[in-house]
Motif scaffolding. Structure first.
Motif, mmCIF file in Angstrom:
data_model
loop_
_atom_site.group_PDB
_atom_site.id
_atom_site.type_symbol
_atom_site.label_atom_id
_atom_site.label_comp_id
_atom_site.label_asym_id
_atom_site.label_seq_id
_atom_site.Cartn_x
_atom_site.Cartn_y
_atom_site.Cartn_z
ATOM 1 N N ASN A 83 -2.580 4.495 1.264
ATOM 2 C CA ASN A 83 -1.594 3.790 2.100
ATOM 3 C C ASN A 83 -1.317 4.522 3.414
ATOM 4 O O ASN A 83 -0.169 4.751 3.796
ATOM 5 N N TYR A 105 -1.856 3.308 6.378
ATOM 6 C CA TYR A 105 -1.192 2.353 7.263
ATOM 7 C C TYR A 105 -1.131 1.029 6.534
ATOM 8 O O TYR A 105 -2.024 0.202 6.635
ATOM 9 N N SER A 106 -0.073 0.855 5.761
ATOM 10 C CA SER A 106 0.059 -0.328 4.922
ATOM 11 C C SER A 106 1.505 -0.794 4.956
ATOM 12 O O SER A 106 2.432 0.003 4.773
ATOM 13 N N ASP A 107 1.699 -2.081 5.216
ATOM 14 C CA ASP A 107 3.043 -2.636 5.350
ATOM 15 C C ASP A 107 3.903 -2.336 4.129
ATOM 16 O O ASP A 107 3.525 -2.624 2.995
ATOM 17 N N GLY A 108 5.059 -1.740 4.396
ATOM 18 C CA GLY A 108 6.029 -1.494 3.341
ATOM 19 C C GLY A 108 5.666 -0.377 2.398
ATOM 20 O O GLY A 108 6.364 -0.146 1.404
ATOM 21 N N LYS A 109 4.588 0.346 2.664
ATOM 22 C CA LYS A 109 4.151 1.415 1.775
ATOM 23 C C LYS A 109 4.265 2.762 2.486
ATOM 24 O O LYS A 109 3.963 2.883 3.674
ATOM 25 N N GLN A 150 -3.947 0.244 -0.062
ATOM 26 C CA GLN A 150 -4.960 0.723 0.873
ATOM 27 C C GLN A 150 -5.507 2.064 0.390
ATOM 28 O O GLN A 150 -4.859 3.097 0.511
#
Length: 550
Positions: free
Chosen positions: A198, A200-204, A268
């Motif tokens: 993660n 670059y992962s939304d909300g992570k 991710q």
């Protein structure tokens, strides 16, 4: 610990810069077998099963609270902790390779357990931490605080090779799952990692899996290749790794086999991640705030796609965080490259950017569909790595799976393979809107434009030029207007310079992905240049005033 904290802690260490390592002792101590643990059975099959079983259990952190004298060390104080070369792992073999260990301290508070595998056996003994392995005479460490602490473990290890068995290390594993190697310049540069989660992962929130144990096979006498095994652990997954590391004269080559076992779903997962720094270069000279003409560990992401296409993506120091993906099926290779090794292009006698190695990934087997992903983060200096690139598999990552990947890492001045086609030499940017050799003024309207130039060299370009075979461009710029496109032969580089002016048609500052390659006789004759250009804000789109107009 976040990426910036971790890298800020480690980048200041002399070991990472390739400077002389810890001072030697004035008087050598008696050599001893530092692997003093009980003999235990070990094999790579056992390690894979151990990692799989570990992933089936709840994650348990092994981060420890260090005594204040270690926890509060500055990077310089930490680097002043010496290791006694008489207690190096393979000292008694008198061979071309040896291993020493890093002390825990500062942010390196996750103990790493080390084991030595006896020659020709499947038996391993642990190497326990003890203060007499280290020299604290130049470090501000209160050794009395280490008494009664038990086995603190180690922070990592580094490998030495003749002729610099105690002066310059060539491989270093330190911090989470970060590791580095050098070429024949002995200069460290970018880093690799065991895996990313993660990034670059939304909300992570990004997770930093760590190598928590290493096993070292004792190499054959005179060998310059050795094998190490590693256990990786984190809240999201566990993993078993085998590193076959070839310490060659001009480069280091690592053959890596890894088996990953997810504990939970991962949005991710980054395979073969590499982390580098790009502050400024020929395509972003305005970002060079010091007197140095360029500052970067790497200048481009190079990709050899599964369909055979070669792609050059120049790196950026973007005005805001940028995340890019490049879809592929069974990639042939990719890497972050440092292609410019001319000292005069950097004028840097501390960072030695002209000596920094490239890192190339060569996949083994079929990796299937996925994406090469890259994150670029703004930076105002050279002390923070701001570029991360890795392979993300297309398949969803779920608990209970086993993911197997094999690949080679080449740490060398140039990658082991290059395209037979013409390749990108450099990218340049500057003001445009007027013919080369002139300047904006009364003869030309002051309509703001950006000039972009791309140099292509190699391949059959000299043949085409000598035989008057027309070179044509395939240029795709989705936004704005392109004018004054020139194809210029440059004798000094025996290549073509493609330059054009880009005129904005809106006030947008959204990045523009430009694409260019060369053709001749109706066939592609160059790799593909992909460039992410960031339009200048509208309020800055003006030329400096000519003295005659003031």
């Amino acid at each position: 610990m976040d990426r910036r904290t971790l890298l800020k802690s480690s980048i200041a260490l002399a070991a990472w810069y390739g400077l002389p390592s810890a001072p030697l002792f004035a008087a050598a101590r008696a050599a001893s077998d530092i692997a003093d643990g009980e003999s235990e059975a070990f094999s790579f099959d056992w390690l894979q099963q151990f990692a799989k079983d570990l992933a089936a259990k709840a994650y348990q952190s092994n981060v420890e609270q260090l005594p204040p004298t270690l926890a509060n060390l500055t990077p310089q104080q930490y680097n002043d902790i010496g290791y006694d070369p008489e207690h190096s792992l393979w000292k008694e073999m008198n061979g071309p390779l040896d291993i020493q260990f890093f002390h825990v301290g500062m942010a390196f508070n996750q103990p790493v357990r080390m084991y030595s595998i006896a020659p020709g056996s499947q038996q391993a003994k642990e190497i326990h931490f003890r203060p007499d392995l280290f020299d604290y005479s130049k470090a501000d460490v209160d050794v009395s605080q280490l008494e009664g602490q038990g086995d603190l473990g180690f922070a990592g290890f580094r490998v030495f090779k003749e002729p610099s068995l105690t002066e310059r290390d060539i491989v270093s594993f330190l911090g989470a799952s970060y590791f580095r190697a050098v070429d024949d310049t002995y200069q460290y540069g970018l880093s690799a990692r065991g895996v990313t989660v993660n990034t670059y992962s939304d909300g992570k929130t990004e997770e930093f899996p760590a190598f928590t144990r290493f096993w070292f096979e004792t190499p054959e006498k005179g060998a310059t290749t050795f094998t190490a095994y590693a256990l990786l652990d984190s809240p999201s997954l566990a993993g078993a790794y085998r590193f076959i590391i070839h310490c060659e004269d001009e480069r280091v080559v690592m053959e890596i086999d890894k088996h990953l076992y997810p504990r939970e779903s991962i949005a991710q997962l980054g395979i073969t991640p590499m982390t580098s720094m790009f502050s400024c270069g020929t395509q972003q000279r305005d970002m060079c705030l010091t007197f140095h003409p360029q500052i970067h560990d790497s200048d481009r992401l190079s990709m050899w796609l599964g369909n055979g296409e070669w792609v050059c993506r120049p790196l950026n120091n973007p005005p805001r965080v940028q995340f890019n993906t490049f879809g592929d099926d069974n990639p042939k290779g990719f890497g972050l490259l440092q292609t410019d090794h001319d000292f005069s292009h950097y004028e840097d006698i501390v960072g030695n950017y002209h000596k920094r190695p490239s890192l190339w990934v060569e996949p083994k087997g079929q990796w299937g569909k996925g994406e090469i992903q890259m994150l670029e983060i703004p930076t105002t200096g050279e002390t923070m790595d701001n570029v991360v690139a890795f392979w993300k598999p297309e398949q969803p990552i779920e608990p209970g799976q086993e993911l197997n990947y094999g690949y080679k890492l080449y740490w060398s001045a140039q990658p082991p393979v290059t395209p037979e086609l013409a390749r990108v030499r450099k990218t340049f940017t500057g003001i445009g809107g007027f013919p080369e050799g002139w300047a904006p003024g009364e003869h030309y309207p002051e309509v703001w434009a950006k000039r972009i130039a791309v140099d292509f060299i190699g391949g059959e370009l000299k043949h085409f030029y000598d035989n008057d075979i027309d070179i044509k461009t395939q240029l795709d710029v989705p936004e704005g207007d392109v004018k004054q496109l020139d194809i210029l032969w440059v004798e000094e580089i025996e290549g073509f310079r493609i330059q054009f002016d880009w005129y904005p048609t809106s006030d947008s500052t959204d990045p523009i992905n430009m694409r260019l390659n060369l053709t001749a006789d109706s066939k592609t004759v160059s790799e593909t240049w992909l460039f992410q250009y960031f339009p200048t804000p509208p309020e800055e789109r003006e030329y400096p005033k000519h003295p005659a107009a003031v």
